[in-house]
Design a protein around this motif. Sequence first.
Motif, PDB file in Angstrom:
ATOM      1  N   THR A 302       0.879  -1.240   0.115  1.00  0.00           N
ATOM      2  CA  THR A 302      -0.067  -0.093   0.038  1.00  0.00           C
ATOM      3  C   THR A 302       0.935   1.272   0.061  1.00  0.00           C
ATOM      4  N   LEU A 303       1.908   1.295   0.922  1.00  0.00           N
ATOM      5  CA  LEU A 303       2.818   2.257   0.860  1.00  0.00           C
ATOM      6  C   LEU A 303       3.407   2.361  -0.482  1.00  0.00           C
ATOM      7  N   THR A 304       3.684   1.581  -1.149  1.00  0.00           N
ATOM      8  CA  THR A 304       4.307   1.555  -2.728  1.00  0.00           C
ATOM      9  C   THR A 304       3.285   2.251  -3.387  1.00  0.00           C
ATOM     10  N   ALA A 305       1.962   1.810  -3.332  1.00  0.00           N
ATOM     11  CA  ALA A 305       1.141   2.434  -4.278  1.00  0.00           C
ATOM     12  C   ALA A 305       0.920   3.937  -4.034  1.00  0.00           C
ATOM     13  N   TYR A 306       1.004   4.296  -2.810  1.00  0.00           N
ATOM     14  CA  TYR A 306       0.835   5.770  -2.820  1.00  0.00           C
ATOM     15  C   TYR A 306       2.161   6.376  -3.054  1.00  0.00           C
ATOM     16  N   LEU A 307       3.336   5.870  -3.162  1.00  0.00           N
ATOM     17  CA  LEU A 307       4.587   6.400  -3.575  1.00  0.00           C
ATOM     18  C   LEU A 307       4.280   6.616  -5.032  1.00  0.00           C
ATOM     19  N   VAL A 308       3.463   5.733  -5.626  1.00  0.00           N
ATOM     20  CA  VAL A 308       3.385   5.878  -7.069  1.00  0.00           C
ATOM     21  C   VAL A 308       2.534   6.977  -7.341  1.00  0.00           C
ATOM     22  N   ILE A 309       1.301   7.142  -6.332  1.00  0.00           N
ATOM     23  CA  ILE A 309       0.628   8.402  -6.694  1.00  0.00           C
ATOM     24  C   ILE A 309       1.525   9.791  -6.456  1.00  0.00           C
ATOM     25  N   LEU A 310       2.264   9.521  -5.389  1.00  0.00           N
ATOM     26  CA  LEU A 310       3.223  10.629  -5.133  1.00  0.00           C
ATOM     27  C   LEU A 310       4.138  11.278  -6.374  1.00  0.00           C
ATOM     28  N   SER A 311       4.472  10.058  -7.000  1.00  0.00           N
ATOM     29  CA  SER A 311       5.401  10.396  -8.080  1.00  0.00           C
ATOM     30  C   SER A 311       4.578  10.712  -9.155  1.00  0.00           C
ATOM     31  N   VAL A 312       3.637  10.573  -9.267  1.00  0.00           N
ATOM     32  CA  VAL A 312       2.610  11.110 -10.263  1.00  0.00           C
ATOM     33  C   VAL A 312       2.476  12.488 -10.076  1.00  0.00           C
ATOM     34  N   GLY A 313       2.281  12.790  -8.915  1.00  0.00           N
ATOM     35  CA  GLY A 313       2.197  14.107  -8.488  1.00  0.00           C
ATOM     36  C   GLY A 313       3.484  15.030  -8.725  1.00  0.00           C
ATOM     37  N   ILE A 314       4.368  14.611  -8.430  1.00  0.00           N
ATOM     38  CA  ILE A 314       5.856  15.280  -8.725  1.00  0.00           C
ATOM     39  C   ILE A 314       5.861  15.426 -10.090  1.00  0.00           C
ATOM     40  N   LEU A 315       5.675  14.391 -10.788  1.00  0.00           N
ATOM     41  CA  LEU A 315       5.888  14.347 -12.216  1.00  0.00           C
ATOM     42  C   LEU A 315       4.896  15.658 -12.893  1.00  0.00           C
ATOM     43  N   LEU A 316       3.652  15.416 -12.818  1.00  0.00           N
ATOM     44  CA  LEU A 316       2.746  16.327 -13.133  1.00  0.00           C
ATOM     45  C   LEU A 316       2.911  17.763 -13.014  1.00  0.00           C
ATOM     46  N   ALA A 330      11.538  16.313 -15.072  1.00  0.00           N
ATOM     47  CA  ALA A 330      10.534  15.288 -14.776  1.00  0.00           C
ATOM     48  C   ALA A 330      10.846  13.994 -15.317  1.00  0.00           C
ATOM     49  N   LEU A 331      11.380  14.235 -16.651  1.00  0.00           N
ATOM     50  CA  LEU A 331      11.634  12.867 -17.484  1.00  0.00           C
ATOM     51  C   LEU A 331      12.682  11.888 -16.643  1.00  0.00           C
ATOM     52  N   PHE A 332      13.588  12.549 -16.082  1.00  0.00           N
ATOM     53  CA  PHE A 332      14.543  11.870 -15.292  1.00  0.00           C
ATOM     54  C   PHE A 332      13.928  11.115 -14.134  1.00  0.00           C
ATOM     55  N   TYR A 333      13.166  11.996 -13.537  1.00  0.00           N
ATOM     56  CA  TYR A 333      12.265  11.525 -12.236  1.00  0.00           C
ATOM     57  C   TYR A 333      11.626  10.222 -12.885  1.00  0.00           C
ATOM     58  N   LEU A 334      10.877  10.329 -13.858  1.00  0.00           N
ATOM     59  CA  LEU A 334       9.764   9.371 -14.587  1.00  0.00           C
ATOM     60  C   LEU A 334      10.672   8.037 -14.459  1.00  0.00           C
ATOM     61  N   VAL A 335      11.944   7.976 -15.105  1.00  0.00           N
ATOM     62  CA  VAL A 335      12.563   6.999 -15.170  1.00  0.00           C
ATOM     63  C   VAL A 335      13.174   6.382 -13.619  1.00  0.00           C
ATOM     64  N   HIS A 336      13.440   7.340 -12.708  1.00  0.00           N
ATOM     65  CA  HIS A 336      13.874   6.695 -11.626  1.00  0.00           C
ATOM     66  C   HIS A 336      12.678   6.004 -10.864  1.00  0.00           C
ATOM     67  N   ILE A 400      15.065  18.626 -10.128  1.00  0.00           N
ATOM     68  CA  ILE A 400      13.644  19.124 -10.040  1.00  0.00           C
ATOM     69  C   ILE A 400      13.810  20.319  -9.310  1.00  0.00           C
ATOM     70  N   LEU A 401      13.966  20.242  -7.914  1.00  0.00           N
ATOM     71  CA  LEU A 401      13.964  21.814  -7.419  1.00  0.00           C
ATOM     72  C   LEU A 401      14.928  22.728  -7.948  1.00  0.00           C
ATOM     73  N   HIS A 402      16.008  22.309  -8.576  1.00  0.00           N
ATOM     74  CA  HIS A 402      16.847  23.450  -9.159  1.00  0.00           C
ATOM     75  C   HIS A 402      16.271  23.913 -10.172  1.00  0.00           C
ATOM     76  N   SER A 403      15.426  22.980 -11.124  1.00  0.00           N
ATOM     77  CA  SER A 403      14.993  23.381 -12.375  1.00  0.00           C
ATOM     78  C   SER A 403      13.795  24.273 -12.413  1.00  0.00           C
ATOM     79  N   VAL A 404      13.063  24.305 -11.141  1.00  0.00           N
ATOM     80  CA  VAL A 404      11.788  24.862 -11.204  1.00  0.00           C
ATOM     81  C   VAL A 404      11.826  26.339 -10.203  1.00  0.00           C
ATOM     82  N   TYR A 405      12.985  26.483  -9.787  1.00  0.00           N
ATOM     83  CA  TYR A 405      13.210  27.589  -9.045  1.00  0.00           C
ATOM     84  C   TYR A 405      12.854  28.920  -9.843  1.00  0.00           C
ATOM     85  N   SER A 406      13.282  29.237 -10.770  1.00  0.00           N
ATOM     86  CA  SER A 406      12.954  30.642 -11.160  1.00  0.00           C
ATOM     87  C   SER A 406      11.417  30.741 -11.646  1.00  0.00           C
ATOM     88  N   LEU A 407      10.825  29.661 -11.681  1.00  0.00           N
ATOM     89  CA  LEU A 407       9.294  29.859 -11.948  1.00  0.00           C
ATOM     90  C   LEU A 407       8.507  30.267 -10.873  1.00  0.00           C
TER      91      LEU A 407
END
Lengths: 507, 931
Positions: A302-316, A330-336, A400-407
């Motif tokens: 279940t924990l992993t399932a919610y981690l999947v949800i978390l990763s979807v949130g981060i990605l989107l 985001a694409l890098f994160y997708l692979v990871h 990800i944190l690095h790339s979204v800072y200026s936005l």
Amino acid sequence: MSHLLLMPVLLPLLAGALLLLWPGLGLALQRVIGVIASLSLVVVGLQLLALAASGDYHLYALGNWAPPFGIVLVLDRLSALMLVLTAVLAAFCLLYACQGTDRLGMNFHALFQFQLLGVNGALLTGDLFNLFVFFEILLLASYALLLHGGSRARSRAGLHYVIINLVGSAVFVLALATLYGVAGTLNMADLALKVAAAPVSDRPLYLAAGVLLLVVFGIKAAILPLLFWLPRAYTAASAPVAALFAIMTKVGIYAILRVFWLVFGTGDDPLQVELLAWVWPLALATLLLGGLGALGSLSLRTLTAYLVILSVGILLATLTLASPQALAAALFYLVHSTLMTAVFFLMADLIGRQRDQGYDRFHVQAGMNNRWLMAGLFFVAAISMAGLPPFSGFISKVWILHSVYSLEQGFWLWAVILFAGLLVLVALSRGGSAWFWSSPACEKQRPLNPVELLLVVVLLSASGLLSLNAEPVMGWMLLTAEQLMEPGAYLQAHPKVAELLPGGVWK
Amino acid sequence: MGLFWIPLLPLLGTVVPLLSSRFGRSFLALFTAIPPLLALLLLLQLAPSVFNGEVIYQSFDWIPLAGLSLTFRLDGLALLFALLILGIGLLVILYARYYLSAKDNMGLFYAYLILFMTAMLGIVLSGNLIQLWLFWELTSISSFLLISFWSHKSEARKGARMALTITGAGGLALLAGLLLVGKIVGSFDLSVVLASGDLLRQHAAYPVVLVLVLLGAFTKSAQFPFHFWLPHAMAAPTPVSAYLHSATMVKAGIFLMARFYPVLAGTELWFLIVSMTGLITLLLGAYVALFKHDLKGLLAYSTISHLGLITLLLGMNTQLSTVAAVFHIINHAIFKASLFMAAGIIDHESGTRDMRRLNGLWKYMPHTATLAMVAAASMAGVPLLNGFLSKEMFFAETLDQVTLGSLSWMVPVLATLGAVFSVAYSARFIHDVFFNGEPVDLPKTPHEPPRYMKVPVEILVALCLLLGIFPGVIVGPLLALASTSVLGGELPYYSLSIWHGFNLPLLMSFLAMLGGLIIYHNRRHLFRFQSQFPEPDAKLIFEWLVQRLVRLCSAIIDKLENGSLQRYVFLLLLAALVLMAGPMIDLNATLGHQSSMPVDTVSLIGALLLAAGAIATVILNRRRLVSLLTLSVVGLIVSLAFARFSAPDLALTQLSVEVVTMILLLLALFFLPQSTPKESNPRRLVRDLSLAGLIGGVIGTINYAMITRPLDSISGFFLENSKTGGGGTNVVNVILVDFRGMDTFGEVAVLGIAALGIFKLIVHMRLYMPSTDGNGLPWSPDRHPMMLAIVSQSLLPLALLVSVYIFLRGHNQPGGGFIAGLITSVAIIQQYIAHGVDWIKERLRINYQWMVASGLLIAGLTGIGSWFFGRPFLTSWFDYFSLPWVGKFELASAMVFDLGVYLTVVGATLLILANLGKLTTSHSPAAKENN
């Protein structure tokens, strides 16, 4: 002419059909066919990756009918990347399944190949209706795989899964009908031109179709509030199937990328902006829910399932920020996250079967065989998953944190990602310590299958490898993001209708 | 030899203890010490150039795209810390050899310890912010492993988790802070950052950066209000406490503040946050330490207090205070490490750490007692010891600062108060443990430890003395060097001599001594006073909070993901509706320019029937069989509509699909209750009806807008090229098997997979067969009526003939493989119904799964066939031939493809229906009973 582009679709299709041909085919032979097909897909994927590296688009016109009239398969960096990821993931899952999971029900290998057919087709197609077809293949194959092994929980989760997704299919058809009704075409490139040139009076209709597609892809990708089918389905599925499902939410995200960046992303005033305005808050909410769910979970699956949800949130959330840097991160994160999700599902099974009772449930105290080996495995996997150094989770989080800072919205993303990261850290440390530290002596010796262990370890070390070779991978991701954000070249790779030979025959 | 070897050697060294466990404990310790020793030698070799003012710098590209590189940078501050880490680390390795018992896994312990050492060296030598963070988190992880080393103890587990959570949270804040710094400065390189102080301090985001970085530092260095994790980390083996929780890891936060001192300090905000936090921590730690009965507890709170002192010094924003801070970092590390080791020896040799039981140990271990007493005196700030010197400097600085305006006098007063308690608890440490009567009920008779266990303590205590007596010679250059790099420029004048004459700081020291001894002497009153307050156990509170949080999360999740399919589908549709609202409101001109066809009676009646059928289905939905019938009206009208609007293929397909679906649903209904119980309350009914109505309205509107717009579609191409390019005049069929053959291929695959899925689901299912129908009436005894059997049997060849006909003409006339397949299926199903499964099984030996597979293979191989002509997959071929008698006829590859479609459709449909049918017959328990 080269038919390489077709292989990711044709290979699993033929392998699946072949596996069904002799209903009494022995399991050993089934495994051989399945594994050969799966490994060939890895090879094909790598070749396609090399092909896509030039940055050109490669087209394969099925039936020799030129787009927009016929169906066309399109290869670019993004689809090649996803194909390789799928093939590698599938190879591991299949080898793991060959250790005994495939024995639990009939036709596992054929269904596994059909699942790959659906995923690969969805990744390659350049036609929206064809995407629908592949989504159906993917849906039904995954439904059948979910049922594999049979149990009350699986039947129930499967029922919810298939009904929600069938409602989604109905919505998909509505969206397609609307698009065809207004634009008169469903080839993605052609549609992009039509949408870009739409008169103001037609824009709301396109937008309506767009939001319907958002719902459809949102179900697949698991965005709030469309994700509630996911936790139980992923938790109920047998380990290799759940691990394979790691790619499924990513296919939904891939569809969002493909359709929203191409079909709704061209022209001076793209509809993409209005569509993504919806995705942003929903993605953040999804992310947060994933974190809360991870902490509130009572079992590792279940924990992993919610981690999947978390990763979807981060990605989107990262995707919607729509800068090449953010997209690449985001694409890098997708692979990871895909690889790590698979590691977690397989590991949950591996560890669960080493325990005297309780399988993967945290609150059941039980003796564990090979305790320190399992603990070490869990520890390393947890570090990578929680985004701590030195594994790929760390790299992707920093990037990800690095790339979204200026936005402008970057701040919110930072806050939510870091907060959810803390929740995950607490959840994993609690889960791990409940299992490995306070467990009583084990009552029964349980054999540890070395092949299963090896598969999990190798897949896990991919995370380390990804971190070591982050630079070239990131380079690829950046080029991919740039390619994705310049849909003009995609359109130009398609022939102009006026230039076609008479009869629509192409080349 | 390069700088990077200094962290790399210990990193490689982590495997040494794991590999050398078999050589015995002494050799294990010896081998373990080699890599750090080499690193220390290397450091000493590099030291002269640092003393010459050089900053040694080494950089490797790692991930430039994310601003990541491996950069090592050795300046004065880094040199000081690296010396402490390696030096004390080596002593701890020696000490742990004797401390750990034979039961402990020594190899693992050393591996963790060396990993931690690597992480610390990584922090202090980092020349890149992200790299610094990487090692920062690594210290959290390795300290987690070390605290929980005795994982069978509950307090070790909880202490480790608490430390990880607090420092982990701080680490995340730090990451955010460092990334912000990097963005503001434009580089993650430390040298660049250190040169951009003005830029950072004047940036609008400065307060945010400061708070985030300080959160990282304060959590790591156990500053109020995050101090509570440190005492619980004392569950770790004592070597760990000596190393991590006094000398090194908790100093990482201090190091961070010192590292960023040139760029973040010097502002009002820095002063307020840092010095006030330090002051509170100093007082709180010193006060609580006095009341701890546990030796290590006392030392832990004393550590908190001293860390507060250093923080306060760093916060004061003056050059001299900074020098004092650096000096105290050195002194504290030395005397506190030795004190922890002494406490460990006492614990080890007497079996307890409780000061209420440990009394009069002087008699049993005079050597150890002497060492511990010197170190404790240094902690108390007794002259001629190193602690005295930095404390004097601290007092002098508190007198000099004026930032608090008219309240500035409070700082020296409070500082003295802190020192008073510091003296008091040091006195308690000495007097309670070594004197004060006889030991009470000790588990074992205390004695001196093994010779070499004392060596590390001796070395450290000797340093305390040497530093205290000859400060200028021993530590002067290093202090100057480190302070220069913290201050980032000129050093202020200061004197390291022992005697500065009679002055105010000396008076404060004297007062502290006096006050401390008075308090200690009257401690009983103070203890009684303190015992009125409940002592909160941070561990329990923390666990309680986390558990509350976990339960809250569980509750939220359970609330949202409650397992109700109705809710999920409701949310899905609601989401669609909400998302559609925007575009619908924007759609001003619903009506397009297309002129509409005149409404004729037939269409109108059809439309009304359609609506009536749909509404009746909804109303009657609880009577399942009836609603199924009304639903079939809808399907039928749709087929008629297709026929009416010139789509005979669609009409045929729809009709046959309708038939097959109805049979399927009827079969399924057989096993299910005949009516749906009333489950929805009125509110939900209204909710669902409104949602359904709104969705219907929106879809209807879109439809209307769509069909009233002129359509310029690609279908014209299909009409033009159907005959010439696809070889057929039935455009629909040519689209299916040629233009969009892949879609058809995919869809029949879907059908096949669905059949496999259903087969998988029901193959082992055994359903109870009710002996009566829903109304309690028994089934007819005549299960296979003869009339039906005969009629359907005689119809079979006809039906098959029709399907062959439909199949063959498909390319040019309405028909094709899909429809033909459905017709064949219906015909065979008819036989199943009429004769039963067993009867068919004897006569029809076809495996339907095989049929699905061969259909797919035929279609696939047909597609591959075009490869041999150099064409893409599924390219069609056709030509016209003539034969005598037959005349001119057409052969097309599409026919073979269509055959594949036909086989798959038949196979899939029958796989589902026949297996559903099986559930009712010989396999069901009821039937078995009858037999």
